[in-house]
Design a protein around this motif. Structure first.
Motif, PDB file in Angstrom:
ATOM      1  N   VAL A 190      16.853  75.183  86.876  1.00 58.32           N
ATOM      2  CA  VAL A 190      17.113  74.500  88.146  1.00 58.32           C
ATOM      3  C   VAL A 190      15.829  74.470  88.971  1.00 58.32           C
ATOM      4  CG1 VAL A 190      18.442  74.546  90.295  1.00 58.32           C
ATOM      5  CG2 VAL A 190      19.529  75.198  88.145  1.00 58.32           C
ATOM      6  N   ILE A 224      22.163  75.849  94.680  1.00 61.07           N
ATOM      7  CA  ILE A 224      21.685  75.097  95.843  1.00 61.07           C
ATOM      8  C   ILE A 224      22.151  75.861  97.083  1.00 61.07           C
ATOM      9  CG2 ILE A 224      21.785  72.941  97.124  1.00 61.07           C
ATOM     10  CD1 ILE A 224      22.477  71.505  94.541  1.00 61.07           C
ATOM     11  N   ARG A 225      21.206  76.350  97.859  1.00 60.49           N
ATOM     12  CA  ARG A 225      21.587  77.085  99.069  1.00 60.49           C
ATOM     13  C   ARG A 225      22.326  76.169 100.046  1.00 60.49           C
ATOM     14  NH1 ARG A 225      18.186  81.901  99.696  1.00 60.49           N
ATOM     15  NH2 ARG A 225      16.597  81.946  98.059  1.00 60.49           N
ATOM     16  N   CYS A 227      17.279  69.338  92.093  1.00 59.20           N
ATOM     17  CA  CYS A 227      18.308  69.331  93.135  1.00 59.20           C
ATOM     18  C   CYS A 227      17.678  69.264  94.524  1.00 59.20           C
ATOM     19  CB  CYS A 227      19.135  70.614  93.063  1.00 59.20           C
ATOM     20  SG  CYS A 227      19.925  70.924  91.474  1.00 59.20           S
ATOM     21  N   LYS A 230      25.872  76.706  98.860  1.00 59.54           N
ATOM     22  CA  LYS A 230      25.964  77.691  97.775  1.00 59.54           C
ATOM     23  C   LYS A 230      26.604  77.066  96.537  1.00 59.54           C
ATOM     24  CE  LYS A 230      26.085  81.712 100.837  1.00 59.54           C
ATOM     25  NZ  LYS A 230      26.834  82.931 101.270  1.00 59.54           N
ATOM     26  N   CYS A 251      12.465  80.931  95.820  1.00 57.80           N
ATOM     27  CA  CYS A 251      12.764  79.752  96.633  1.00 57.80           C
ATOM     28  C   CYS A 251      11.673  78.720  96.408  1.00 57.80           C
ATOM     29  CB  CYS A 251      12.821  80.124  98.121  1.00 57.80           C
ATOM     30  SG  CYS A 251      13.382  78.784  99.199  1.00 57.80           S
ATOM     31  N   THR A 252      12.022  77.470  96.523  1.00 52.62           N
ATOM     32  CA  THR A 252      11.025  76.417  96.413  1.00 52.62           C
ATOM     33  C   THR A 252      10.091  76.449  97.623  1.00 52.62           C
ATOM     34  OG1 THR A 252      12.637  74.913  97.395  1.00 52.62           O
ATOM     35  CG2 THR A 252      12.424  74.896  94.997  1.00 52.62           C
ATOM     36  N   LEU A 303      16.731  76.113  97.418  1.00 55.12           N
ATOM     37  CA  LEU A 303      17.414  76.612  96.222  1.00 55.12           C
ATOM     38  C   LEU A 303      17.238  78.116  96.083  1.00 55.12           C
ATOM     39  CD1 LEU A 303      16.095  73.948  93.674  1.00 55.12           C
ATOM     40  CD2 LEU A 303      18.145  73.792  95.095  1.00 55.12           C
ATOM     41  N   ASP A 304      18.217  78.766  95.480  1.00 54.46           N
ATOM     42  CA  ASP A 304      18.066  80.116  94.959  1.00 54.46           C
ATOM     43  C   ASP A 304      17.682  79.942  93.498  1.00 54.46           C
ATOM     44  OD1 ASP A 304      18.567  82.588  93.610  1.00 54.46           O
ATOM     45  OD2 ASP A 304      19.878  83.221  95.242  1.00 54.46           O
ATOM     46  N   LEU A 305      16.395  80.091  93.194  1.00 57.00           N
ATOM     47  CA  LEU A 305      15.908  79.797  91.852  1.00 57.00           C
ATOM     48  C   LEU A 305      16.410  80.805  90.827  1.00 57.00           C
ATOM     49  CD1 LEU A 305      12.229  78.789  92.728  1.00 57.00           C
ATOM     50  CD2 LEU A 305      14.123  77.267  92.110  1.00 57.00           C
ATOM     51  N   ASN A 355      13.665  72.127  92.404  1.00 61.74           N
ATOM     52  CA  ASN A 355      13.744  71.142  93.478  1.00 61.74           C
ATOM     53  C   ASN A 355      13.474  69.748  92.930  1.00 61.74           C
ATOM     54  OD1 ASN A 355      11.878  69.562  95.646  1.00 61.74           O
ATOM     55  ND2 ASN A 355      13.555  70.628  96.649  1.00 61.74           N
TER      56      ASN A 355
END
Length: 335
Positions: free
Chosen positions: A116, A89-90, A78, A99, A164-165, A82-84, A118
């Motif tokens: 999920v 997806i933030r 995505c 969100k 987070c990525t 991101l909130d892994l 990046n």
């Protein structure tokens, strides 16, 4: 998290890019047995977009002739931070999503586990597992496109933060000049070296009458001046467009040098539309400028190579991530 028996389940990779949704169903040997591709519709809203993802997955399952119950897990790449942990997806500005509960939406619909990540991370992971960076201890990927994305695989694991990525190379400050898109903030690598920055400079060249071939191919519309059109104009004789692309590639090399000094990767993969459209011009410019700028003692540490897998890198990397997360026996990188 569930475990599944190897050899009896399928794996799905999904690439949610800025302009496309691509789902691929793979068997236990990562052979694609079914797929579906649709254009992304950023204007349709988050709820409709999440439902569209599920429709693409359902179509890929139908194309493969299997049911959701035969799937061991799905990986999805995505855009955006991101909130892994939550699989959310933030924010995805190009889609207008905030969100977005990607994992929840897919798992509730189909019942299988969802990993999920990046989109660029999973493209780099795909090149590490199956493509240009196979066998690397440290593989870094830089993918210039509308923006500039980066990813790193170190000792077989994607480099991320705890939730987070990481590797947002496009947002590295590279100039004391103020950014055009964020006044008061130093210009970033993305603002001076992305395809969008190239297209803006190319449009000015068209306006000044310096690029007659690009004028005929795309005019001054930024939305029409994409990598393929730039390459076509260069082949037709627009030298100024070639100079603009080469200059941007040399600017990108400043970010590549920073990554080499920080991580000393044995392989650095360049991918994305610009590289695919103009591999020789782009790779040569980045490599030459990198060798000029890097510490002499580190000049031969890193091989700079072009990506091999195109848009299959993202879906195969996503499927491999799902397999690694949810399989009872983690498969080693393909030799």
């Amino acid at each position: 998290m569930s475990n599944v028996e190897d050899g009896k389940k399928y794996w799905i990779g999904f690439d949610l890019g800025g302009t496309k949704m691509l789902a691929a169903v793979m068997d236990s040997d990562f052979r694609i047995v079914g797929s579906c591709r649709k254009k992304t519709k950023g204007h349709e809203g988050m709820a409709a977009g999440l439902e569209r993802i599920n429709l693409v997955i359902a179509a890929a399952l139908e194309d493969a002739g299997i049911t959701a119950g035969e799937v061991g897990g799905l990986g999805i790449g995505c855009p955006g931070p991101l909130d892994l942990n939550k699989g959310v997806i933030r924010e995805a500005p190009n889609l207008g999503w905030v969100k977005a509960p990607v994992r929840k939406s897919i798992s509730e619909k189909f019942g299988f586990d969802v990993a999920v990540g990046n989109d660029v991370d999973l493209g780099v992971y795909g090149e590490y597992r199956f493509g240009a960076a196979r066998g690397a201890r440290c593989a870094v990927g830089v993918f210039p496109g509308t923006g500039i994305g980066g990813g790193c695989v170190l000792n077989g694991q994607l480099l991320t933060g705890s939730n987070c990525t990481a590797m947002e190379i496009g947002h590295l400050p590279v100039s004391s000049e103020s950014s055009l898109d964020r006044p008061g903030v130093p210009a970033t690598l993305e603002s001076i070296a992305s395809r969008l920055a190239i297209s803006a400079a190319a449009a000015q060249a068209v306006f000044r009458g310096q690029a007659p071939n690009l004028a005929e191919i795309a005019g001054t519309d930024l939305g029409s001046i994409r990598s393929a059109q730039l390459a076509k104009a260069i082949r037709a004789g627009d030298k100024v467009i070639g100079d603009i692309v080469e200059s941007a590639a040399r600017r990108l090399a400043t970010g590549v040098v920073a990554l080499i000094h920080l991580l000393a990767p044995d392989v650095l993969v360049l991918g994305g539309g610009l590289v695919e459209a103009m591999p020789e011009l782009y790779l040569t410019a980045v490599t030459e400028e990198t060798r000029r700028l890097v510490l002499p003692s580190m000049r031969d540490v890193t091989r700079i190579v072009a990506a091999k897998m195109g848009d299959q890198a993202g879906v195969m990397g996503a499927a491999a991530l799902a397999h690694d997360r949810f399989s009872s026996a983690v498969q080693q990188p393909v030799a």
